[in-house]
Design a protein around this motif. Structure first.
Motif, PDB file in Angstrom:
ATOM      1  N   MET A 163       0.838  -1.190   0.000  1.00 40.76           N
ATOM      2  CA  MET A 163       0.000   0.000   0.000  1.00 40.76           C
ATOM      3  C   MET A 163       0.874   1.241   0.000  1.00 40.76           C
ATOM      4  O   MET A 163       1.958   1.242   0.603  1.00 40.76           O
ATOM      5  CB  MET A 163      -0.904   0.006   1.236  1.00 40.76           C
ATOM      6  CG  MET A 163      -1.800  -1.206   1.379  1.00 40.76           C
ATOM      7  SD  MET A 163      -3.007  -1.357   0.059  1.00 40.76           S
ATOM      8  CE  MET A 163      -3.915   0.176   0.261  1.00 40.76           C
ATOM      9  N   GLY A 164       0.386   2.284  -0.645  1.00 37.91           N
ATOM     10  CA  GLY A 164       1.210   3.482  -0.710  1.00 37.91           C
ATOM     11  C   GLY A 164       0.402   4.756  -0.800  1.00 37.91           C
ATOM     12  O   GLY A 164      -0.818   4.722  -0.982  1.00 37.91           O
ATOM     13  N   TRP A 165       1.095   5.858  -0.641  1.00 39.97           N
ATOM     14  CA  TRP A 165       0.514   7.191  -0.779  1.00 39.97           C
ATOM     15  C   TRP A 165       1.305   7.992  -1.807  1.00 39.97           C
ATOM     16  O   TRP A 165       2.538   7.950  -1.840  1.00 39.97           O
ATOM     17  CB  TRP A 165       0.542   7.942   0.545  1.00 39.97           C
ATOM     18  CG  TRP A 165      -0.384   7.398   1.584  1.00 39.97           C
ATOM     19  CD1 TRP A 165      -0.099   6.446   2.523  1.00 39.97           C
ATOM     20  CD2 TRP A 165      -1.748   7.767   1.801  1.00 39.97           C
ATOM     21  NE1 TRP A 165      -1.204   6.203   3.299  1.00 39.97           N
ATOM     22  CE2 TRP A 165      -2.231   7.008   2.876  1.00 39.97           C
ATOM     23  CE3 TRP A 165      -2.625   8.674   1.190  1.00 39.97           C
ATOM     24  CZ2 TRP A 165      -3.533   7.122   3.360  1.00 39.97           C
ATOM     25  CZ3 TRP A 165      -3.916   8.795   1.672  1.00 39.97           C
ATOM     26  CH2 TRP A 165      -4.366   8.027   2.741  1.00 39.97           C
ATOM     27  N   TYR A 166       0.552   8.696  -2.630  1.00 37.65           N
ATOM     28  CA  TYR A 166       1.116   9.645  -3.573  1.00 37.65           C
ATOM     29  C   TYR A 166       0.479  11.004  -3.307  1.00 37.65           C
ATOM     30  O   TYR A 166      -0.543  11.093  -2.620  1.00 37.65           O
ATOM     31  CB  TYR A 166       0.808   9.228  -5.021  1.00 37.65           C
ATOM     32  CG  TYR A 166       1.701   8.162  -5.575  1.00 37.65           C
ATOM     33  CD1 TYR A 166       1.618   6.851  -5.111  1.00 37.65           C
ATOM     34  CD2 TYR A 166       2.638   8.445  -6.561  1.00 37.65           C
ATOM     35  CE1 TYR A 166       2.433   5.857  -5.620  1.00 37.65           C
ATOM     36  CE2 TYR A 166       3.470   7.464  -7.087  1.00 37.65           C
ATOM     37  CZ  TYR A 166       3.355   6.170  -6.607  1.00 37.65           C
ATOM     38  OH  TYR A 166       4.176   5.198  -7.122  1.00 37.65           O
ATOM     39  N   GLY A 180      -0.422  22.149 -10.417  1.00 31.12           N
ATOM     40  CA  GLY A 180       0.558  22.496 -11.425  1.00 31.12           C
ATOM     41  C   GLY A 180       1.808  21.636 -11.423  1.00 31.12           C
ATOM     42  O   GLY A 180       2.755  21.927 -12.172  1.00 31.12           O
ATOM     43  N   LYS A 181       1.829  20.585 -10.612  1.00 29.72           N
ATOM     44  CA  LYS A 181       3.011  19.727 -10.530  1.00 29.72           C
ATOM     45  C   LYS A 181       2.637  18.285 -10.829  1.00 29.72           C
ATOM     46  O   LYS A 181       1.475  17.899 -10.823  1.00 29.72           O
ATOM     47  CB  LYS A 181       3.635  19.832  -9.137  1.00 29.72           C
ATOM     48  CG  LYS A 181       4.193  21.201  -8.819  1.00 29.72           C
ATOM     49  CD  LYS A 181       4.953  21.193  -7.508  1.00 29.72           C
ATOM     50  CE  LYS A 181       5.562  22.550  -7.218  1.00 29.72           C
ATOM     51  NZ  LYS A 181       6.337  22.553  -5.941  1.00 29.72           N
ATOM     52  N   GLN A 182       3.660  17.497 -11.098  1.00 25.30           N
ATOM     53  CA  GLN A 182       3.441  16.093 -11.357  1.00 25.30           C
ATOM     54  C   GLN A 182       3.147  15.335 -10.066  1.00 25.30           C
ATOM     55  O   GLN A 182       3.584  15.730  -8.982  1.00 25.30           O
ATOM     56  CB  GLN A 182       4.677  15.498 -12.041  1.00 25.30           C
ATOM     57  CG  GLN A 182       4.849  15.931 -13.480  1.00 25.30           C
ATOM     58  CD  GLN A 182       5.927  15.130 -14.196  1.00 25.30           C
ATOM     59  OE1 GLN A 182       6.858  14.634 -13.569  1.00 25.30           O
ATOM     60  NE2 GLN A 182       5.798  14.988 -15.496  1.00 25.30           N
ATOM     61  N   ARG A 183       2.406  14.256 -10.213  1.00 25.07           N
ATOM     62  CA  ARG A 183       2.129  13.408  -9.063  1.00 25.07           C
ATOM     63  C   ARG A 183       3.431  12.783  -8.594  1.00 25.07           C
ATOM     64  O   ARG A 183       4.260  12.354  -9.406  1.00 25.07           O
ATOM     65  CB  ARG A 183       1.125  12.325  -9.463  1.00 25.07           C
ATOM     66  CG  ARG A 183       0.488  11.597  -8.330  1.00 25.07           C
ATOM     67  CD  ARG A 183      -0.641  10.724  -8.835  1.00 25.07           C
ATOM     68  NE  ARG A 183      -1.774  11.514  -9.311  1.00 25.07           N
ATOM     69  CZ  ARG A 183      -2.912  10.974  -9.718  1.00 25.07           C
ATOM     70  NH1 ARG A 183      -3.078   9.654  -9.722  1.00 25.07           N
ATOM     71  NH2 ARG A 183      -3.894  11.737 -10.134  1.00 25.07           N
ATOM     72  N   TYR A 217      -3.779  14.170  -1.805  1.00 26.14           N
ATOM     73  CA  TYR A 217      -3.100  12.938  -1.411  1.00 26.14           C
ATOM     74  C   TYR A 217      -3.938  11.741  -1.835  1.00 26.14           C
ATOM     75  O   TYR A 217      -5.145  11.677  -1.552  1.00 26.14           O
ATOM     76  CB  TYR A 217      -2.873  12.917   0.103  1.00 26.14           C
ATOM     77  CG  TYR A 217      -1.713  13.798   0.513  1.00 26.14           C
ATOM     78  CD1 TYR A 217      -1.807  15.183   0.474  1.00 26.14           C
ATOM     79  CD2 TYR A 217      -0.504  13.242   0.929  1.00 26.14           C
ATOM     80  CE1 TYR A 217      -0.738  15.992   0.820  1.00 26.14           C
ATOM     81  CE2 TYR A 217       0.571  14.041   1.291  1.00 26.14           C
ATOM     82  CZ  TYR A 217       0.446  15.410   1.230  1.00 26.14           C
ATOM     83  OH  TYR A 217       1.514  16.202   1.578  1.00 26.14           O
ATOM     84  N   TYR A 218      -3.277  10.792  -2.490  1.00 33.24           N
ATOM     85  CA  TYR A 218      -3.948   9.618  -3.028  1.00 33.24           C
ATOM     86  C   TYR A 218      -3.443   8.346  -2.348  1.00 33.24           C
ATOM     87  O   TYR A 218      -2.233   8.128  -2.243  1.00 33.24           O
ATOM     88  CB  TYR A 218      -3.693   9.490  -4.521  1.00 33.24           C
ATOM     89  CG  TYR A 218      -4.240  10.630  -5.337  1.00 33.24           C
ATOM     90  CD1 TYR A 218      -3.463  11.750  -5.604  1.00 33.24           C
ATOM     91  CD2 TYR A 218      -5.535  10.585  -5.839  1.00 33.24           C
ATOM     92  CE1 TYR A 218      -3.956  12.807  -6.351  1.00 33.24           C
ATOM     93  CE2 TYR A 218      -6.041  11.636  -6.599  1.00 33.24           C
ATOM     94  CZ  TYR A 218      -5.250  12.736  -6.842  1.00 33.24           C
ATOM     95  OH  TYR A 218      -5.746  13.769  -7.584  1.00 33.24           O
TER      96      TYR A 218
END
Length: 122
Positions: free
Chosen positions: A34-37, A42-45, A93-94
């Motif tokens: 499991m992770g968070w991005y 205006g910025k990349q994920r 936050y994803y």
């Protein structure tokens, strides 16, 4: 199929804390990495952190020492405890579910939640 629902986002002043939660459905949760991005306007994920099924975690340099990822396998929930928040932590936050690679402790997400907004003001 895996479904991810984030919660816990909000607005906080710099130096404050927030705890994000991610409720996970799917019968393979306990086997998944499991992770968070996060993605700022205006910025990349960008990748933030991930945790393996047996609890091994990894963090990006930008959050190391301030954020802590954890998982409660009994509750099918993943958490991201964020402390000493900075203005530059402001982002959507994803929560993600995916695959960990033991060779280099890297991570590849396969499923994404809808995201929760974190806003840090000065």
């Amino acid at each position: 199929q895996v479904q991810l629902v984030e919660s816990g986002g909000g607005s906080v002043q710099a130096g404050g804390s927030l705890r994000l939660s991610c409720a996970v459905s799917g019968d393979t949760y306990n086997k998944r990495c499991m992770g968070w991005y996060r993605q700022a306007a205006g910025k990349q994920r960008e990748w933030v952190s991930h945790i393996s099924s047996n609890g091994i975690s990894k963090y990006s340099d930008s959050v190391k020492g301030r954020f802590t990822i954890s998982r409660d396998n009994a509750q099918n929930t993943v958490f991201l405890q964020m402390s000493s928040l900075k203005v530059e932590d402001t982002a959507m936050y994803y929560c993600t579910a995916g695959v960990c690679y033991d060779e280099d402790n890297s991570y590849a997400p396969n499923y994404w939640g809808q995201g929760t907004q974190v806003t840090v003001s000065s």
